[in-house]
Design a protein around this motif. Structure first.
Motif, PDB file in Angstrom:
ATOM      1  N   LEU A   1      57.694  53.811 -54.220  1.00 12.67           N
ATOM      2  CA  LEU A   1      58.007  53.309 -52.890  1.00 12.67           C
ATOM      3  C   LEU A   1      58.276  54.472 -51.941  1.00 12.67           C
ATOM      4  CD1 LEU A   1      60.300  50.363 -53.997  1.00 12.67           C
ATOM      5  CD2 LEU A   1      58.034  50.151 -52.972  1.00 12.67           C
ATOM      6  N   ALA A   2      57.761  54.357 -50.713  1.00 12.83           N
ATOM      7  CA  ALA A   2      57.860  55.458 -49.756  1.00 12.83           C
ATOM      8  C   ALA A   2      59.193  55.493 -49.031  1.00 12.83           C
ATOM      9  CB  ALA A   2      56.715  55.380 -48.742  1.00 12.83           C
TER      10      ALA A   2
ATOM     11  N   CYS B   1      41.146  53.870 -52.809  1.00 16.23           N
ATOM     12  CA  CYS B   1      41.355  55.313 -52.671  1.00 16.23           C
ATOM     13  C   CYS B   1      40.488  56.040 -53.688  1.00 16.23           C
ATOM     14  CB  CYS B   1      42.830  55.662 -52.892  1.00 16.23           C
ATOM     15  SG  CYS B   1      43.964  54.871 -51.750  1.00 16.23           S
ATOM     16  N   HIS B   2      39.716  56.996 -53.212  1.00 24.46           N
ATOM     17  CA  HIS B   2      38.850  57.765 -54.105  1.00 24.46           C
ATOM     18  C   HIS B   2      39.504  59.107 -54.410  1.00 24.46           C
ATOM     19  CE1 HIS B   2      35.047  58.785 -56.024  1.00 24.46           C
ATOM     20  NE2 HIS B   2      35.186  60.000 -55.521  1.00 24.46           N
TER      21      HIS B   2
ATOM     22  N   CYS C   1      54.000  52.621 -49.833  1.00 23.11           N
ATOM     23  CA  CYS C   1      54.202  53.362 -51.071  1.00 23.11           C
ATOM     24  C   CYS C   1      53.356  54.627 -51.077  1.00 23.11           C
ATOM     25  CB  CYS C   1      53.883  52.491 -52.284  1.00 23.11           C
ATOM     26  SG  CYS C   1      52.163  51.980 -52.380  1.00 23.11           S
ATOM     27  N   VAL C   2      53.562  55.431 -52.096  1.00 16.12           N
ATOM     28  CA  VAL C   2      52.842  56.684 -52.271  1.00 16.12           C
ATOM     29  C   VAL C   2      52.110  56.621 -53.607  1.00 16.12           C
ATOM     30  CG1 VAL C   2      53.011  59.180 -52.467  1.00 16.12           C
ATOM     31  CG2 VAL C   2      54.541  57.947 -50.920  1.00 16.12           C
ATOM     32  N   LEU C   3      50.798  56.912 -53.574  1.00 16.14           N
ATOM     33  CA  LEU C   3      49.993  56.969 -54.781  1.00 16.14           C
ATOM     34  C   LEU C   3      49.777  58.434 -55.144  1.00 16.14           C
ATOM     35  CD1 LEU C   3      48.100  55.833 -56.980  1.00 16.14           C
ATOM     36  CD2 LEU C   3      46.280  55.814 -55.253  1.00 16.14           C
TER      37      LEU C   3
ATOM     38  N   HIS D   1      48.985  57.960 -49.075  1.00 26.07           N
ATOM     39  CA  HIS D   1      50.027  57.112 -48.511  1.00 26.07           C
ATOM     40  C   HIS D   1      49.424  55.733 -48.238  1.00 26.07           C
ATOM     41  CE1 HIS D   1      53.129  60.226 -47.955  1.00 26.07           C
ATOM     42  NE2 HIS D   1      52.093  61.043 -47.797  1.00 26.07           N
ATOM     43  N   ILE D   2      50.031  54.718 -48.818  1.00 30.28           N
ATOM     44  CA  ILE D   2      49.498  53.357 -48.769  1.00 30.28           C
ATOM     45  C   ILE D   2      50.438  52.473 -47.969  1.00 30.28           C
ATOM     46  CG2 ILE D   2      48.593  51.451 -50.143  1.00 30.28           C
ATOM     47  CD1 ILE D   2      47.226  54.135 -50.672  1.00 30.28           C
TER      48      ILE D   2
END
Length: 328
Positions: free
Chosen positions: A178-179, A149-150, A93-95, A140-141
């Motif tokens: 979702l990526a 993630c910072h 997925c994408v944060l 990108h996760i």
């Protein structure tokens, strides 16, 4: 002597008739109120009356798999130093993190999703927000990643706070999408939107999640709400967040007319302490509404019209599901 007094009262005083009629009225009113589910004082109930005369309605739920979870990370958090968040996804997925996002811009984007604009990719959010934020950052996760993630506003932006209350900007809005296109077609939930408060010089309230929304491929939006489990049952005094009751969120009038409310799957591992607070024998698998206490089992829920924890009147209940899905 008492008999003579009663006979005299019966023959000469109208108060006797008034008292009898009043007593009959009170008893009848209490019985009628009990039949229709109103809260009747215990003193007016008969000794053999139980709370099981009116069964708690079972709320019809639709089971969905939530591919996203996002929690605040460890360590200090502030506008100047940034904040850590812990995403966890079933698929890559994408944060996307939006600092200082305009409240009106986010509400407009969510409304646009309900009106037909499917917000399922990071690019969709960039377009829907119309650049009404101070800074954005993307991560990108992977589906196996469990790292925090910072995210932080660069120092050259010179942003130390977001003004006095009431504010026009949310400090941080974190969006998970979702990526892979194939995954977007496989899940009904296409995005997770989390609004986070981050302390600054003007408002030092500790970092916390303010709202969490799930967006579906049908254009519906639901707000995640925590369920609460007994501290005695769990051995702790914190809300139980693994399962969330999702209710339609305003201004989603169209989605609010849906016949069912989705409930997210969860994974309850052994040893979490989830015994029914009533029988202390069976596992907790019922959630009471509207108080959202997860505290009783299938057998015990039919014996109560009031929550055993907070004594709130129970309007509905739904069954907790067990399955391999992400927390939150």
């Amino acid at each position: 002597m008492a008999a003579v007094f009663l006979v005299t009262l019966y023959e000469y005083s109208p108060l006797f008739y008034i008292s009898v009629v009043s007593l009959c009225f009170v008893v009848t009113a209490a019985m009628v109120m009990g039949w229709f589910g109103f809260d009747v004082p215990v003193i007016l109930r008969s000794s053999d009356e139980t709370e099981s005369h009116l069964l708690t309605p079972e709320k019809q739920m639709v089971q969905m798999t939530n591919p996203f979870t996002l929690k605040l990370g460890s360590g200090p958090a502030s506008v100047t130093d940034g904040v850590s968040v812990g995403p966890c996804c079933l698929e890559p997925c994408v944060l996307s993190c939006f600092w200082g996002c305009k409240v009106s811009a986010l509400q407009g984007a969510l409304q646009a999703h309900q009106d037909g604009l499917k917000l399922s990719t990071p690019q969709n959010y960039l377009e829907a927000l119309h650049l009404q934020y101070h800074y954005s950052q993307t991560f990108h996760i992977g589906n196996l990643d469990r790292v925090e993630c910072h995210t932080q506003i660069p120092a050259d932006h010179e942003i130390k706070d977001f003004g006095l209350l009431p504010r026009e900007c949310y400090p941080l809005v974190a969006v998970l999408t979702l990526a892979e296109p194939e995954a977007r077609d496989a899940y009904n939930i296409v995005a997770s939107v989390t609004v986070i408060h981050v302390p600054d010089d003007k408002y030092s309230l500790s970092a916390r999640v303010l709202f969490q929304y799930l967006l579906t491929s049908q254009g519906n939006m639901y707000e995640l709400k925590p369920l609460f489990m007994s501290a005695v049952s769990r051995g702790e005094s914190e809300p139980f967040h693994s399962e969330q009751n999702t209710q339609p969120r305003e201004p989603n009038d169209e989605a609010s007319r849906g016949e069912h409310t989705p409930v997210l799957e969860e994974d309850w591992s052994e040893g979490k302490g989830r015994d029914c607070v009533v029988c202390q024998n069976a596992a907790v698998n019922k959630v009471l509404l509207p108080c959202r206490h997860a505290c009783v089992c299938d057998s015990c829920v039919s014996h109560f019209q009031h929550c055993p924890i907070c004594r709130a009147f129970v309007q509905e209940s739904f069954t907790l599901t067990q399955g391999p899905a992400a927390e939150q």
